[in-house]
Design a protein around this motif. Structure first.
Motif, PDB file in Angstrom:
ATOM      1  N   ALA A  29       0.842  -1.304  -0.037  1.00 45.78           N
ATOM      2  CA  ALA A  29       0.141   0.285   0.093  1.00 45.78           C
ATOM      3  C   ALA A  29       0.978   1.290   0.041  1.00 45.78           C
ATOM      4  CB  ALA A  29      -0.982  -0.017   1.260  1.00 45.78           C
TER       5      ALA A  29
ATOM      6  N   HIS B 249      -1.152  -1.025  -3.217  1.00 42.77           N
ATOM      7  CA  HIS B 249      -2.011  -1.451  -2.226  1.00 42.77           C
ATOM      8  C   HIS B 249      -2.467  -2.718  -1.832  1.00 42.77           C
ATOM      9  CE1 HIS B 249      -2.201   2.814  -2.741  1.00 42.77           C
ATOM     10  NE2 HIS B 249      -3.254   2.738  -3.596  1.00 42.77           N
TER      11      HIS B 249
ATOM     12  N   TRP C 237      -3.133  -1.670   3.706  1.00 43.29           N
ATOM     13  CA  TRP C 237      -3.992  -0.805   3.471  1.00 43.29           C
ATOM     14  C   TRP C 237      -5.141  -0.955   4.698  1.00 43.29           C
ATOM     15  CZ3 TRP C 237      -5.181   2.996  -0.425  1.00 43.29           C
ATOM     16  CH2 TRP C 237      -6.259   3.535  -0.431  1.00 43.29           C
TER      17      TRP C 237
ATOM     18  N   GLY D  41      -6.933   4.208   3.228  1.00 37.09           N
ATOM     19  CA  GLY D  41      -5.705   4.303   3.082  1.00 37.09           C
ATOM     20  C   GLY D  41      -4.929   5.409   3.967  1.00 37.09           C
TER      21      GLY D  41
END
Lengths: 522, 522
Positions: free
Chosen positions: B132, B388, B392, B396
């Protein structure tokens, strides 16, 4: 409603806002009886690979054969049909089972519910979601894990009835362990009939229990049990017939299968396989064996009653080769699922598999990962009848209350997914893009205002709020929110109306039958 | 190794058991540099639907146009290429962008890693998994949520380096908030170079920071920075260029894009869209706008440097229309993903989207459901570069330690899934079925013994044990087990060797540059 009635009380036609409100209301109450997919099925093998598996399945049937145990009638039927019967081993010439099935088996069929608007069409592009099946335990956050009781069973029937994303009441949602083994089927079948108006499944643990299910269905449906056009019984029961893999049908399952097939009730013929124990450790090997076993059972049904509705079932999990425990949500069973669904389409019969399977004991991340990694393949593969959509925990040993509503939420999302992409002018939304233009936002534009209430799937359980708000609300995880939701739902449950005379007749049948033999836990 | 060396110390050829052990050892250490899929891409729209979206995207480019803000050079380039430039608005004739892209853009390209065995091939049937990107916070079970620091950044680089299922070190894995905004890119880029030997991403928050990334890459790669055949720089950096949807490129992103494109480094041109806010609320509308925006950015890259490697990116989440919060793992973004992947294939460029996205604040069932409902579509759609994949949380905003290793486990499963069905004789396993026969089990058969060590994906985090054993081990949920796993992994981390002279040169460059301007948090 005629045009005049569409005029509001103020004597004018409804304005845009009112019209929108009506659409919203209709949408909010929307509940489809089953899903009709608008997106393609996902397929992992080409025609050559599928033909190879079909050829190998025929090799199994021809060379190794299938055992039909402790059922001389079944052996006689196979012999008369031209199979090679040695002892209890039945070997079928190449292509025989496929031909028997393709000659008479319906490609799709309707299972009638007592509320006809809940009838389900099983097969073709349709998908029917049913709750999990067969757990001796229940699990919830308040009590942990304990043996299931008939009140749990009723609770889950009620929750399934209330769930817009479940189309079916299921069968042995959990085992009511507080009732004697040889009589609990009465209370289970009655609960489905009484507390829900969705279609349901029958008892398969003894031929007599299958007969009881059929008799109770006759009472429930009354005149509607017989199709006035064909004079044959309507299909009002679907039942789960598990094969004793590898390559064995036992007399219990054959007994129930015969009762249902002869009554024109549908059987889901399902090789139940933990790959590595009941089948080879490979995807192709497991699919081949599943196909061979299912072909034998389905051909037998068509021999018993040509045209009887039935479903090709596949339950394939893999085994932890370290511990011997079944595992779920892993990639190999997903591959088996895609292959089997495609094989069923090639054969031309409805297909059952998948669900929201997991090995986790609790509704945690493991449960969710594994369930999603089963349910999404189930939907993309094009499964027609999906058992175990809601509640499954611990490899099927426990029915989870929180898991149930979490799974129903996911099942709701699958409705939207299978609806596909709207390519209408409204879907294309070019006017919205024209209205907004570079650097602006779409929140207030006309297209958004006209569509926002129904634009996106809304989860009742996902927390999308800010961290701060989530913290202020008690840092609850999804399972905790699910705990509140199932309790709220049960508190709001309202029974669907049932003709008191029918109810009385059902109770009378049950009570008479229960009194006619002693309780037993065998 | 010559044949003689394959003879064991006892002077004989290795026997079957030894051979099997060697295969197992190879398998256990197996780590592919990237995935090459062997199963088809899943597609939800037919050719007509895709052509409609392409036509509408051209309508956007022609009628509405795209703004290139505060960048006179970009406007001049567009004007010279024949676009209609009014102020900062650029309108492209129908087909112009597509033609520019298809004339010179590579369909796939190699991103070089400092360890050449880690080079990744981006495009075609290949899928590259990266961690991520961009979180200001971290989350773990011990500390809860707090601002990220450079030591967290290093930890995640190490975890990604150790993860067999991640092929790439990623970029801004988390924001090292303890370092000044205008200098933290040095430490981030250095961490990727020092603590991992996998390919990495560059800084995009200022053109100068992009230049620093390129300079440090030149130091790291030395002679290998230039391709001896073409004389052009090898692609050693991939960077994320987000579009300010709707239909706007800002000068920051354009500045970084120009630096990288001119240096033959790859840009991932990604319209970043929360549908309902930055695009229409519909799937088709969001895909249309995404395509238009990406076409403009990619055509601009080809104008800057014909043949420069690039990736069509799509980040599409939906918005909760009640709260305005972004939602993840819902069906609409999955549909956008399938459509965009297919559009990218038709265009002939690599595609980036998806990951293990979720809105949940913690690694609970919500996080898992949403992540699986993103990662599986990502893999089935045929995404080539997946940002990602691991860590995550919270839309985010937070990078989760437990989530990271949970996601890596899921990414591992995707390797097996995309490997497809083995149709070799061993995969068909007919001999196993012949050996075992009806009613027996496969646990001890020759085929199982030969295959069981590598037969099924093994999760390091799933608990498949009995309820009793799970209870005896402390009733731990998956997140708790994940907490142990990431700590164990970090404790076992061993740095990949780096030439001390290169390390010194990197540090020297960083320190000189850092000293050349004042710290700032803007």
């Amino acid at each position: 409603m005629d045009d005049k009635k569409a005029v509001s009380s103020a004597g004018r036609r409804p304005n845009a806002r009112e019209a929108k409100r009506a659409v919203r209301a209709a949408h909010a109450g929307q509940s489809v009886p089953y899903i009709t997919r608008k997106i393609p099925c996902y397929e992992v093998l080409g025609v050559e690979g599928l033909a190879l598996i079909e050829k190998n399945a025929d090799t199994i049937l021809e060379e190794i054969g299938i055992e039909f145990r402790e059922d001389p009638e079944a052996l006689a039927i196979w012999k008369a049909a031209g199979a090679d019967v040695q002892g209890e081993r039945v070997r079928m010439p190449r292509g025989m089972c496929r031909e028997l099935i393709q000659a008479t088996a319906p490609r799709e069929f309707t299972q009638h519910a007592r509320n006809p608007s809940r009838n389900v069409l099983i097969g073709g592009p349709n998908t029917v979601f049913a709750p999990a099946y067969g757990s001796p335990f229940i699990y919830n956050l308040d009590e942990g894990r304990r043996y299931a009781r008939i009140d749990d069973f009723r609770n889950f029937v009620k929750l399934a009835y209330q769930s817009k994303s479940l189309h079916h009441s299921g069968g042995t949602i959990c085992e009511p362990v507080d009732l004697p083994v040889n009589k609990r089927h009465f209370d289970m079948v009655y609960s489905h009939m009484k507390y829900s108006d969705k279609a349901f499944m029958g008892s398969v643990t003894h031929p007599e229990r299958a007969k009881d299910t059929v008799e109770m269905a006759k009472i429930l449906f009354g005149d509607a049990y017989i199709d006035p056009v064909t004079g044959r019984p309507n299909t009002v029961i679907v039942s789960l017939i598990n094969v004793n893999s590898p390559m064995t049908y036992d007399s219990t399952m054959l007994g129930a299968l015969k009762v249902y097939a002869r009554a024109n009730q549908a059987c889901i013929v399902t090789p139940f396989i933990l790959a590595g124990a009941m089948s080879p450790v490979t995807v192709a090997g497991t699919a081949t064996q599943t196909l061979a076993e299912a072909l034998a059972g389905m051909a037998f049904i068509q021999l018993l009653n040509p045209g009887a509705p039935m479903v090709l079932g596949s339950f394939a999990s893999s085994l932890s080769m370290q511990s011997g425990a079944p595992t779920f949500g892993t990639p190999e069973p997903a591959l088996v699922l895609y292959v089997m669904a495609h094989l069923a389409r090639r054969l031309g019969v409805p297909f059952r598999s998948g669900g929201s399977l997991c090995a986790s004991k609790i509704p945690d991340a493991q449960a969710a990962f594994e369930s999603a990694q089963t349910l999404l393949p189930t939907c993309l593969a094009g499964v027609n009848f999906v058992l175990h959509v809601a509640g499954w925990l611990e490899g099927g040993l426990a029915m989870g209350y929180e898991k149930f509503v979490m799974d129903v939420d996911q099942a709701g999302m699958m409705h939207t997914l299978l609806e596909g992409v709207d390519l209408s002018e409204n879907g294309q939304a070019l006017d919205a893009i024209r209205e907004v233009g570079p650097g602006k936002h779409f929140l207030g534009c006309a297209h958004t205002l006209a569509n926002f209430e129904t634009a996106f799937y809304r989860s009742p359980l996902a927390d999308n709020n800010s961290f701060e708000q989530w913290e202020a609300e008690g840092r609850r995880d999804m399972a905790t929110r699910a705990n509140e939701l199932w309790k709220k739902q049960l508190a709001e449950y309202v029974e669907p109306p049932l003709d008191p005379a029918v109810d009385e007749a059902l109770l009378d049948y049950m009570n008479r039958r229960k009194a006619s033999f002693a309780d037993s836990n065998v």
